[in-house]
Design an enzyme around this catalytic site. Structure first.
Site, mmCIF file in Angstrom:
data_model
loop_
_atom_site.group_PDB
_atom_site.id
_atom_site.type_symbol
_atom_site.label_atom_id
_atom_site.label_comp_id
_atom_site.label_asym_id
_atom_site.label_seq_id
_atom_site.Cartn_x
_atom_site.Cartn_y
_atom_site.Cartn_z
ATOM 1 N N LYS A 168 -7.673 1.786 3.126
ATOM 2 C CA LYS A 168 -7.919 0.436 3.635
ATOM 3 C C LYS A 168 -9.392 0.296 3.989
ATOM 4 C CE LYS A 168 -6.097 -2.858 7.021
ATOM 5 N NZ LYS A 168 -5.172 -3.033 8.174
ATOM 6 N N HIS A 170 -10.780 -2.584 5.394
ATOM 7 C CA HIS A 170 -11.034 -3.584 6.428
ATOM 8 C C HIS A 170 -10.211 -3.219 7.660
ATOM 9 C CE1 HIS A 170 -7.390 -4.934 4.338
ATOM 10 N NE2 HIS A 170 -7.033 -5.488 5.492
#
Length: 286
Positions: A168, A170
């Site tokens: 991921k 963000h």
């Protein structure tokens, strides 16, 4: 206690020995009682619509191990799937059967699965000494369910973590979800082991987080070898390579044993295919 390794008791005289041996584990007793009664009730209901009476009679005569009882429950909820055209596995093999742990998708069935894992975790002293780690995707659902069960039933507060299929980029970012894994000891939980590729990746991911895997627990050990290594099972190669014990709720041998007992159209059609598959991908004997 590794219920995947319990003896398949065939004689009535062995009943008391099996019960006494594991009598100190309340979760094991609850697990056996719950799924054996649940499966028997399902069979009785089915017998009202179809001719299941011969199967019931055969099961009544046989004293099953907890591993075989688990397989029976998995068969009843169709977690074991069979197809003449086969199933393509992630490793590229074409298998006549497939274990679909997502079929444990009701509260009652998930409880059966959670109790089975808990029995191994407690019986082998893995909790609360280790946190729980479940690889995506099924492990992401499994580990919080087990952690919640341990806390509600035993007041055992264990941490858990999982991983993403992709990093991921963000928000909190990274590959790991939930518990901060740095410096922790984990028990890795997954639905099955065919070849050891997925498990190896998870162990490397945990090691890169400055943590360690202390044990692995699988719902089903398919008892297959890695490509190029026909002298040991993939589960054994994990143990040898990473120096961690490997446990399973059930194995391919348990499935075969139950199908042999069934004497059904399903077993007559697929048992020879499963045995041939095992001969091809299991340990090769000279």
């Amino acid at each position: 206690m590794n219920i995947g390794k319990l003896p398949a008791c065939r004689q009535a005289g062995q009943r008391s020995e099996l019960i006494n041996k594991h009598n100190k584990n309340p979760d094991h007793r609850d697990f056996c009682l719950h799924i054996s009664l649940h499966f028997k009730i399902k069979l009785i209901l089915l017998s009202k619509k179809t001719n299941f009476n011969p199967l019931i009679a055969q099961i009544e005569r046989k004293i099953m191990s907890p591993s075989e009882i688990f397989v029976c429950h998995a068969l009843a909820i169709k977690a074991f799937r069979f197809a003449t055209e086969g199933f393509f596995l992630k490793c590229g093999r074409l298998s006549p059967y497939f274990f679909d742990a997502s079929k444990f998708c009701s509260g009652k069935d998930l409880e059966v699965l959670v109790k089975a894992y808990t029995s191994i975790l407690q019986g082998n002293g893995l909790v609360p000494e280790t946190a729980l780690f479940g690889p995506a995707y099924k492990g992401t659902i499994l580990v919080p369910a087990i952690a919640l069960w341990l806390y509600n039933q035993y007041g055992c507060n264990v941490n858990y973590s999982s991983c993403r299929k992709e990093r991921k980029r963000h928000g909190e970012g990274g590959e790991l979800i939930a518990y901060d894994a740095k410096g922790s000891n984990f028990t890795l939980l997954d639905d099955g082991v065919t070849t050891s590729g997925t498990t190896q990746k998870s162990i490397v991911l945990i090691n890169n987080a400055k943590s360690k895997v202390k044990a692995c627990v699988f719902a089903l050990d398919r008892q297959e070898c890695n490509d190029g290594d026909t002298t040991r099972l993939a589960s054994q190669s994990i143990q040898d390579q990473f120096d961690v014990p490997v446990f399973s709720i059930a194995t391919l041998s348990d499935l075969i044993s139950v199908l042999e007992t069934e004497n059904s159209r399903r077993s007559k059609e697929f048992l020879p295919r499963i045995l041939a598959y095992r001969d091809k991908y299991g340990i090769q004997t000279k």
